[in-house]
Write an enzyme that holds these catalytic residues in place. Sequence first.
Site, PDB file in Angstrom:
ATOM      1  N   ASP A   1      57.171  32.138  37.767  1.00  0.00           N
ATOM      2  CA  ASP A   1      57.354  31.434  39.035  1.00  0.00           C
ATOM      3  C   ASP A   1      56.676  30.083  39.078  1.00  0.00           C
ATOM      4  O   ASP A   1      57.021  29.245  39.914  1.00  0.00           O
ATOM      5  CB  ASP A   1      56.822  32.299  40.186  1.00  0.00           C
ATOM      6  CG  ASP A   1      57.708  33.490  40.413  1.00  0.00           C
ATOM      7  OD1 ASP A   1      58.923  33.288  40.509  1.00  0.00           O
ATOM      8  OD2 ASP A   1      57.203  34.619  40.467  1.00  0.00           O
TER       9      ASP A   1
ATOM     10  N   HIS B   1      49.760  38.309  36.006  1.00  0.00           N
ATOM     11  CA  HIS B   1      50.903  39.197  35.829  1.00  0.00           C
ATOM     12  C   HIS B   1      50.418  40.609  35.578  1.00  0.00           C
ATOM     13  O   HIS B   1      49.410  40.802  34.912  1.00  0.00           O
ATOM     14  CB  HIS B   1      51.778  38.738  34.647  1.00  0.00           C
ATOM     15  CG  HIS B   1      53.167  39.251  34.738  1.00  0.00           C
ATOM     16  ND1 HIS B   1      53.532  40.484  34.268  1.00  0.00           N
ATOM     17  CD2 HIS B   1      54.278  38.707  35.294  1.00  0.00           C
ATOM     18  CE1 HIS B   1      54.805  40.672  34.520  1.00  0.00           C
ATOM     19  NE2 HIS B   1      55.286  39.623  35.148  1.00  0.00           N
TER      20      HIS B   1
HETATM   21  N1  COA Z   1      45.020  34.063  41.698  1.00  0.00           N
HETATM   22  C1  COA Z   1      43.718  34.402  41.753  1.00  0.00           C
HETATM   23  N2  COA Z   1      43.250  35.566  41.278  1.00  0.00           N
HETATM   24  C2  COA Z   1      44.140  36.409  40.751  1.00  0.00           C
HETATM   25  C3  COA Z   1      45.510  36.105  40.653  1.00  0.00           C
HETATM   26  C4  COA Z   1      45.939  34.884  41.167  1.00  0.00           C
HETATM   27  N3  COA Z   1      47.210  34.533  41.110  1.00  0.00           N
HETATM   28  N4  COA Z   1      46.143  37.127  40.057  1.00  0.00           N
HETATM   29  C5  COA Z   1      45.220  38.036  39.798  1.00  0.00           C
HETATM   30  N5  COA Z   1      44.000  37.605  40.200  1.00  0.00           N
HETATM   31  C6  COA Z   1      42.755  38.324  40.083  1.00  0.00           C
HETATM   32  C7  COA Z   1      42.643  39.319  41.229  1.00  0.00           C
HETATM   33  O1  COA Z   1      41.995  38.738  42.354  1.00  0.00           O
HETATM   34  C8  COA Z   1      41.849  40.415  40.607  1.00  0.00           C
HETATM   35  O2  COA Z   1      40.493  40.029  40.558  1.00  0.00           O
HETATM   36  P1  COA Z   1      39.312  41.082  40.890  1.00  0.00           P
HETATM   37  O3  COA Z   1      39.450  42.121  39.808  1.00  0.00           O
HETATM   38  O4  COA Z   1      38.109  40.240  40.831  1.00  0.00           O
HETATM   39  O5  COA Z   1      39.649  41.625  42.253  1.00  0.00           O
HETATM   40  C9  COA Z   1      42.361  40.457  39.177  1.00  0.00           C
HETATM   41  O6  COA Z   1      42.813  39.133  38.900  1.00  0.00           O
HETATM   42  C10 COA Z   1      43.497  41.447  38.975  1.00  0.00           C
HETATM   43  O7  COA Z   1      44.529  41.136  39.904  1.00  0.00           O
HETATM   44  P2  COA Z   1      45.504  42.166  40.616  1.00  0.00           P
HETATM   45  O8  COA Z   1      45.989  41.594  41.902  1.00  0.00           O
HETATM   46  O9  COA Z   1      44.842  43.512  40.671  1.00  0.00           O
HETATM   47  O10 COA Z   1      46.679  42.221  39.604  1.00  0.00           O
HETATM   48  P3  COA Z   1      48.027  42.991  39.811  1.00  0.00           P
HETATM   49  O11 COA Z   1      48.454  43.439  38.468  1.00  0.00           O
HETATM   50  O12 COA Z   1      47.947  44.008  40.891  1.00  0.00           O
HETATM   51  O13 COA Z   1      48.991  41.860  40.395  1.00  0.00           O
HETATM   52  C11 COA Z   1      50.253  39.925  40.503  1.00  0.00           C
HETATM   53  C12 COA Z   1      49.766  41.040  39.598  1.00  0.00           C
HETATM   54  C13 COA Z   1      51.331  39.123  39.776  1.00  0.00           C
HETATM   55  C14 COA Z   1      50.896  40.525  41.771  1.00  0.00           C
HETATM   56  C15 COA Z   1      49.062  39.033  40.866  1.00  0.00           C
HETATM   57  O14 COA Z   1      48.562  38.409  39.698  1.00  0.00           O
HETATM   58  C16 COA Z   1      49.410  38.014  41.911  1.00  0.00           C
HETATM   59  O15 COA Z   1      49.340  38.305  43.106  1.00  0.00           O
HETATM   60  N6  COA Z   1      49.789  36.768  41.474  1.00  0.00           N
HETATM   61  C17 COA Z   1      50.214  35.764  42.396  1.00  0.00           C
HETATM   62  C18 COA Z   1      51.643  36.051  42.856  1.00  0.00           C
HETATM   63  C19 COA Z   1      52.652  35.758  41.784  1.00  0.00           C
HETATM   64  O16 COA Z   1      52.600  34.728  41.128  1.00  0.00           O
HETATM   65  N7  COA Z   1      53.615  36.677  41.653  1.00  0.00           N
HETATM   66  C20 COA Z   1      54.708  36.518  40.702  1.00  0.00           C
HETATM   67  C21 COA Z   1      54.647  37.554  39.632  1.00  0.00           C
HETATM   68  S1  COA Z   1      55.838  37.236  38.366  1.00  0.00           S
END
Ligand code: COA
Length: 376
Positions: free
Chosen positions: A313, A262
């Site tokens: 989710d 998140h």
């Molecule tokens: N699975 C695997 N790795 C994940 C992850 C996931 N669900 N969520 C974050 N990470 C990792 C990223 O790969 C990143 O690693 P790195 O620094 O080695 O590249 C790190 O954690 C930070 O992630 P990031 O995507 O930059 O976080 P964000 O704040 O931009 O995105 C979300 C937040 C929610 C979009 C992201 O966690 C995600 O895509 N989750 C899955 C989709 C989801 O469940 N969305 C519903 C949100 S309520």
Amino acid sequence: MEIYENAVDKGLEGVVACSTAISSIVDATLCYRGYIIEDLAANATYEEVAYLLWNDCLPDKNELSQFCEELGREMKLDANILKVLSELPTSNVHPMAWLRSAVSVLALYDQEAQDDSSEANRRKAIRMTVKIPLLVAAFQRFRQGLPVVQPEADKGIAWNFLYTLEGKEPSDQLARDFDVCMILHADHELNCSAFAARVTASSLSDIYSAVVSAISALKGPLHGGANEQVMKMLKEIGSLEDVEPWLEKALSEKRKIMGFGHRVYKNGDPRAKVLCEMSERLTAWSGQPHLYQMSARLDQIMQDSKGLLPNVDFYSATVYDSMKIPTDLFTPVFASARISGWLGHIFEQWNNNRIYRPRGRWIGKERLEYKLLEER
Ligand code: COA
């Protein structure tokens, strides 16, 4: 350039883009108007929460019954709207794309669409709050070739969603569980779709357009679309024994595991805890306890290996699946609850409006010489 000094390159992380008194997230605590989400989920109804989000206070008995009466008066889909909607394609169409169009159709048939007084906007808000869940159920009936079920005006929004979806009355427990899901999904501070709604509202566009913007933002898999992907993932994994090897492979391929992580919660999402308990109970009730067991195993391994916790989710996927809600309706169901929060944000934006107009940091080429077409 001076304005570029504090530029945020991607995703506005950490940027405070407006003041709000609708919902707050502090560490792992989510509050709506100052009330913690666990309290609201345990004690309130979705209708009470919608009132709270729009009015900055809980309703007393009279206010709630008046509010429910207003909602009840709109608890129907008019024949002229259903006629138009029945003509829209449903096959090879994402339900969120259909919902986006259906809300635009509602706007075209709303006699008050051009009236931007706060009284008319409140009436439109009531209409959308009641009718969006009915639209989602109607979509399901259309694509199954079944007649649309008209709701019962004296029943609540959650009850009527399940009733009009299935065509039979849900049990009190199931309706209450779905009501709790709606409460948990009603608002979430300045998330992507609430921000989209506020950006559109800030240009003084109309309330329907702002909601259509929000629906469009929620459609994406990084926002509301994640719960649908969670269910697909569980089906792809197949069994409890396959969880570990599947996850190992997915992580080695640097895949994002849907339902985890998140932007704001780094110590856990409080909504996931309520939904985790509900998922265990409802998957057992629906005869699919393995779905909860697989989810719990995924949850454990993600925490141990990546330090990532489930978000709203993750467990809502198995909860909705147990309620026999089709997987591709999970995001429209999210929208059916989030509508109350979006409307709260739109009202708040209009109460203290200034158009959103940020700047972009220029990283392109400079002062190129224009060449005539034949010289390029
Ligand atoms: N699975 C695997 N790795 C994940 C992850 C996931 N669900 N969520 C974050 N990470 C990792 C990223 O790969 C990143 O690693 P790195 O620094 O080695 O590249 C790190 O954690 C930070 O992630 P990031 O995507 O930059 O976080 P964000 O704040 O931009 O995105 C979300 C937040 C929610 C979009 C992201 O966690 C995600 O895509 N989750 C899955 C989709 C989801 O469940 N969305 C519903 C949100 S309520």
